[in-house]
Scaffold this active site. Structure first.
Site, short mmCIF file in Angstrom:
data_model
loop_
_atom_site.label_atom_id
_atom_site.label_comp_id
_atom_site.label_asym_id
_atom_site.label_seq_id
_atom_site.Cartn_x
_atom_site.Cartn_y
_atom_site.Cartn_z
N THR A 1 0.80 -1.22 0.00
CA THR A 1 0.00 0.00 0.00
C THR A 1 0.83 1.27 0.00
OG1 THR A 1 -0.06 -0.40 2.36
CG2 THR A 1 -2.02 -0.97 1.12
N LYS B 1 -6.91 11.61 6.61
CA LYS B 1 -7.93 10.61 6.90
C LYS B 1 -7.49 9.34 6.18
CE LYS B 1 -11.81 13.95 6.89
NZ LYS B 1 -13.17 14.20 6.36
N GLN C 1 -3.76 3.93 -4.30
CA GLN C 1 -4.74 3.34 -3.40
C GLN C 1 -6.16 3.60 -3.87
OE1 GLN C 1 -4.32 1.61 0.03
NE2 GLN C 1 -3.00 1.02 -1.62
N GLU D 1 -9.71 2.30 1.83
CA GLU D 1 -10.92 1.59 1.43
C GLU D 1 -11.99 2.47 0.79
OE1 GLU D 1 -11.54 -1.79 4.65
OE2 GLU D 1 -10.28 -0.18 5.37
N PRO E 1 0.94 11.87 -2.63
CA PRO E 1 -0.05 11.84 -3.71
C PRO E 1 0.12 10.64 -4.65
CG PRO E 1 0.94 14.02 -3.52
CD PRO E 1 1.71 13.12 -2.60
N ARG F 1 -5.58 15.59 4.55
CA ARG F 1 -4.32 15.88 3.86
C ARG F 1 -3.73 14.58 3.32
NH1 ARG F 1 -1.13 18.98 7.34
NH2 ARG F 1 -1.76 20.84 6.20
N GLY G 1 -4.33 2.38 9.34
CA GLY G 1 -2.94 2.04 9.63
C GLY G 1 -2.04 3.26 9.63
#
Ligand SMILES: Cc1cc2nc3c(=O)[nH]c(=O)nc-3n(C[C@H](O)[C@H](O)[C@H](O)COP(=O)(O)OP(=O)(O)OC[C@H]3O[C@@H](n4cnc5c(N)ncnc54)[C@H](O)[C@@H]3O)c2cc1C
Ligand code: SF4
Lengths: 330, 705
Positions: free
Chosen positions: B474, B664, B601, B668, B595, B591, B515
């Site tokens: 990830t 945040k 993701q 998902e 990027p 934030r 995480g």
């Protein structure tokens, strides 16, 4: 390790002699189907006769203008061959619609014809299957039927043949060249695969020890248009729900000749002879194509879970023929 | 997001599109995954699995298997070492003769090569006493019950006002049932583990190389089961090839391999599940049956929202997916209710998977919103905007930040929503029927507890940052390094991040999209403590540990991420084949730390949502109780050819209340709403409303104009 003997054949004669002498022998070509089956416990041959290095991997022009494709020619090489792309575009299209690049680089012409059904119950040794274990029952009959046959099935097996390549070959009147312990023979592709009847364990008419050496393609008249259309659940890397291979010769708005084969609908690539007969001499327009499709599918006997295929293959066929007649093959 | 980032000045790492630090090693095959870790003189395990869904093992004949040259041991419930705890029956492996689901481990072969182990496993003969089983979810199932709570600790039901009355008075209503099937996680890297018991002297009683989502939580569960203290178990897991929830908690193969390792002291035992086994032994998502009722006044203001969910759980282990929980937050309405009911079945244990709750739940809610828009003759973007709440509709708490309306508006612009033909009259392009669809996305911010990190000064101004975090592919290696660099006021090049090892300070696993937020907050706390103590010129060897501080926003604010998704769908009028040439996703995710990895993701999430819309379905055979299409040829996920242009962007709106980075979670939210956007676009293109995913050609065929 799964115990088996291994023999790398030196030539066709050696291959056939070795395999014929052992009832538990199997030929190994690209291995993309057979090796899976060994791992999954679907089959356990005692001897693998490796034919992947035999020198039958050429594509040659025949005297009558047709083409001979060696049994060892890889699917990707066949699809890329200039003669195939020019004269048999629907064959190239069907090959490229199958599997993935990696698999096509390994898969051979002979192995592709002899790949076995993808019926999920056949693939899983924990479930009964007449094809894998004659007499154990057919799990698909009252099970997951989405990928199963609508034509020519029996109460013993409703599986379909999964090959894309074999569908245009059936439409093209190809011939399978075979060498066996008793000598050579040629079998029309349309008579090569069997319907399941009460012997679903037998996919083809090949006898033990017989080796496919080549597939012969007859000459294609230059005025003929052809197309392969594969309908599937995702855009790539999925077996056909149904597929259509068709050639059409039209002069003055009248169908002179049509050759049609359907994939994903039966235990073999399904040559649509009734549709062809209906079309010969008919006006080349949508109503004729629909009538032809309906004539072919009149005897369809789908299971509840495969009933959608009757509509799907009918609509695909009408669309393909219409496209060919209008000069926009799709 | 273009251009080469400067790499030198400290303090400005956050927001920089750094390439993956672990990328070169992965591309070159130098990043070892669990199964590839060095193991001296290993043995290989292959499981024997039940062929019935419920019953007992009557007898096992291991003679033929044991006789295969190279076989070291055959494990069954008769000779397996004993486990110390029966709390979790999924992990109660080979401890009794009971079969609780099809494909359950009933034995294992350990051998010198994987091939021998697999072959010998096929020779183990097991006779069963079959019992009646049931694997079919029905809404009216007689055994259906109300769980105490839903995952992880949400209320099972909520209710405000009088939904029935409000529906009776509503100008427009929707009352529909939506279904999602069993789905499997299908990560690229299968579930693998390598166990040595006892481990090498310095590493603990048990040493494991393992593919998982968090070494700390895995060890916390496994250790007591094996009769050990957590610090007696060492787990190493630096690289993981996907997990999606299926590697968050220990699974039966961990226990099976540990039991095997106990039989061969000091020799590593390696286990890699096959793809087929992953359809019974690696978790799955419950199917759902969701009734959604909406009522609105003439102006499109919702007066009632009801979302009633029925889903399954394993008879032997409860897991209640929080399917209707997002509905509690999305839209304002005075009268509302959500309920969850479970049906216990003879299936493997379901588990969290790719936005558990939100992904299936928002499919239903967001399709229902589309249906309501149609009933009202209103633009579905506008309908959502009209129902934007001032505060969290059920708890009454203010949102820390909520920018859903901006996402909808800006997303509509990016997508060209204004060009959408009137509802129900998509365009036609040759044989293709073309339609547009929209849906909202949301994902909660999970505050967690119990996380620490250590900072150590190395010679030459370098800092080592240690935390038992995970990178599932990830981007943790990269983004956490960036957070640490800013917090320590050093260049990212001066940070040596160490993660994926249980000897490091313990922390939470990767899950709940939290995480990076939790690890980042912990690292920031540790860095502050370190700098307070040593300043910015610490002596080499200086060391400080920091703990995750309590999150003071919890209980005072509603903490959620939001987004809006748009899809263009093309349906072949002849065959029913569906293509999605383009999607737009725009997100309110605070934030963004990196990027580049964030974009991956979100694109990955939307691709998974597309997958849910069109492809994923595990077909369960009621007679045998197994997944029929349990391999990657038949369990479809999108290929490259299925994924069109995905345009991902985010608002630049930090959330200062949730964590010190202002971020945040992003893992998902990309999955949430996609399936509804696609289904809504299918309706727009064809006029056919499909309320069950996946939407396959046969579901449209014969219903097309
Ligand atoms: C994931 C996946 C997806 C696939 N998707 C598609 C698809 O979309 N469309 C499609 O058409 N196919 C598809 N395939 C199947 C693929 O085309 C076949 O596996 C391949 O063509 C088999 O060729 P091979 O040479 O590898 O055969 P092998 O696996 O070597 O052999 C297959 C069989 O043929 C026999 N055999 C091989 N050569 C000869 C010979 N010369 N004479 C006699 N017997 C012989 C072998 O004994 C064996 O029984 C897919 C396969 C996989 C694994
Ligand atoms: S359809 Fe044929 S292959 Fe499938 S289970 Fe039945 S017998 Fe076996």
């Amino acid at each position: 390790m799964i115990p088996f003997d291994y023999h790398r054949a030196t030539d066709v004669e050696d291959a056939v002699r070795t395999a014929a002498a052992r009832p538990d022998a199997a030929y190994l070509a690209g291995g993309t189907n057979l090796v899976d089956h060994l791992r999954l416990g679907i089959t356990s041959p005692g001897l693998l006769v490796d034919v992947s290095r035999l020198p039958f991997d050429d594509i040659d022009r025949l005297a009558d203008g047709g083409v001979r494709v060696g049994a060892g020619v890889r699917n990707s090489d066949l699809a890329a061959h200039p003669a195939i792309r020019r004269d048999y575009p629907m064959l190239a299209a069907a090959l490229l619609a199958g599997a993935s690049w990696q698999l096509r680089n390994l898969a051979t012409t002979g192995g592709n014809l002899l790949q076995r059904t993808r019926c999920a119950y056949f693939q899983n040794p924990a479930t009964p299957c007449n094809k894998r274990e004659p007499g154990s029952g057919c799990s698909a009959l009252a099970g997951w039927q989405r990928h199963h046959a609508i034509l020519g099935a029996s109460e013993h097996c409703v599986a379909v043949h999964p090959s894309d390549m074999a569908v245009p070959l059936a439409a093209l009147d190809a011939t399978v060249r075979i060498t066996g312990p008793g000598g050579n023979r040629g079998v029309p592709l349309t008579a090569f695969h069997r319907l399941p009847g009460d012997e679903p364990q037998r996919d083809t008419v090949l006898d033990h020890g017989e080796l496919i050496t080549a597939v012969d393609l007859p000459r294609m008249p230059p005025t003929t248009r052809s197309a392969y259309r594969k309908v599937r659940d995702r855009a790539s890397y999925a077996f056909a729900l149904v597929s259509v291979a068709a050639t059409l010769t039209v002069t003055d708005g009248v169908v002179r000749d049509a050759r049609i084969a359907l994939g994903g609908v039966a235990h073999k690539p399904w040559r649509a002879t009734r549709a062809e007969e209906t079309l010969r001499g008919a006006a080349a327009r949508a109503e004729s194509f629909r009538a032809a499709a309906e004539a072919e599918l009149a005897e369809a006997e789908p299971l509840p879970g495969s009933a959608f295929k009757t509509t799907m293959v009918r609509e695909a066929l009408v669309s393909v023929l219409t496209g060919l007649a209008e000069g926009r093959p799709r | 997001m273009t251009g080469t980032p400067p790499t030198r000045e400290p303090g400005h790492e956050s927001g920089r599109p750094r390439e993956r630090l672990d990328g070169p090693a992965k591309v070159a095959g130098r990043a070892p995954y669990a199964y590839e870790q060095p193991a001296e003189d290993p043995l290989f395990l292959f499981p024997v699995r039940s062929t019935i869904a419920r019953g007992r093992v009557l007898w096992v004949d291991t003679e033929e298997a044991a006789a295969v040259p190279g076989v070291v041991a055959v494990l069954t419930h008769l000779n397996a070492p004993r486990l110390a705890s029966r709390d979790d029956l999924e992990l109660w492996v080979l401890q009794d003769d009971e079969v609780r689901h099809h494909g359950q481990f009933v034995g294992a072969v350990i051998a010198g090569t994987p091939e021998v182990a697999r072959w010998a496993a096929s020779l183990v003969r097991v006779e069963y006493q079959r019992e009646w089983h049931d694997v079919v979810l029905r809404a009216d199932h007689p055994e259906r019950y109300r769980p105490d709570h839903v995952n992880p600790s949400f209320d099972t039901d909520t209710s405000l006002g009088d939904v029935d009355e409000a529906l009776a008075d509503a100008a427009a209503t929707v009352d529909q049932t939506y279904r999602t099937p069993v789905q499997h996680h299908v990560p690229m890297e299968p579930h693998t583990t390598v166990v040595r018991w006892p481990g090498p002297a310095d590493l603990g009683a048990v040493a494991m190389y393992d593919s998982n989502q968090g070494v700390s939580p895995i060890r916390k569960v496994l250790a007591p089961l094996l009769g050990l203290d957590p610090d007696q178990v060492w787990i190493h897991s630096p690289h993981v090839g996907g997990a999606f929830g299926s590697k968050a908690s220990p699974k039966a193969h961990h226990v099976l391999t540990a039991l095997a390792a106990h039989l061969v002291p000091g020799r590593p035992v390696k286990c890699a599940l096959t793809r087929q086994q992953m359809f019974a032994n690696a978790g799955h998502r419950t199917p759902t049956i969701q009734r959604v009722r909406l009522g609105a006044d003439r102006r499109g203001r919702l007066t009632a929202i009801a979302h009633d969910v029925v889903e399954h759980t394993a008879r032997f282990k409860e897991f209640a997916e929080q399917t209707a929980v997002a509905t509690r937050t999305m839209y304002a309405a005075d009268n509302r209710r959500t309920t969850h009911r479970l049906v216990p079945l003879d299936v493997p244990a379901p588990v969290i998977m790719r936005a558990p709750g939100e992904a299936p739940g928002m499919f239903a809610l967001e399709c229902a919103m589309d249906e309501l828009a149609v009933a009202l003759g209103m633009d579905p973007v506008e309908l959502r905007i009209r129902n934007e709440p001032d505060a969290d509709p059920e708890s009454g708490l203010p949102f820390s930040t909520r920018h859903l309306v901006r996402c909808l508006r800006e997303g509509a612009d990016r997508f060209g929503w204004a060009d959408r033909p009137p509802a129900g009259q998509g365009r036609r392009d040759g044989d293709w029927l073309v339609g547009f669809g929209v849906a909202a996305s949301t994902y909660p911010l999970f505050p967690q507890q119990g996380s620490s990190a250590r900072i150590r000064a190395l010679p030459g101004g370098r800092r080592q940052v240690e935390i038992a975090a995970s990178d599932l592919g990830t981007g943790t290696w990269t983004a956490l390094t960036q957070i640490a660099a800013d917090a320590l006021a050093v260049p990212a090049e001066a940070v040596d991040l160490v993660i994926g090892d249980s000897a490091l300070p313990s922390t939470v696993g990767a899950g709940g999209s939290s995480g990076l937020s939790i690890w980042g907050t912990t690292v920031v706390a540790a860095a502050r403590a370190f700098r307070d103590r040593f300043g910015d010129d610490p002596p080499a060897g200086a060391e400080e540990v920091g703990e995750l501080p309590e999150n003071t926003a919890v209980g005072r604010y509603a903490l959620h991420a939001f987004g809006a998704q748009f899809a263009e769908v093309r349906v072949d009028a002849v065959t029913g084949e569906i293509r999605v040439p383009r999607m737009v996703g725009i997100f309110d995710v605070g934030r963004v730390i990196n990027p580049r990895t964030a974009r991956s993701q979100l694109i990955g999430g939307m691709t998974m949502g597309l997958s849910m819309a069109l492809h994923e379905e595990s077909v369960v055979d009621p007679r045998f109780g197994h997944v029929v299409n349990g391999d990657y040829a038949e369990y479809h996920i999108p290929t490259n050819a299925d994924v069109g242009d995905i345009d991902v962007s985010w608002l630049d709106e930090p959330d200062p209340l949730y964590n010190p980075m202002g971020s945040k979670g992003i893992g998902e939210i990309g999955i949430v709403g996609t399936a509804a956007a696609v289904a809504n676009a299918v309706w727009h293109a064809t006029g056919v409303r499909v309320r069950d995913v996946p939407i396959t050609p046969d579901r449209l065929l014969g219903r097309l104009r």
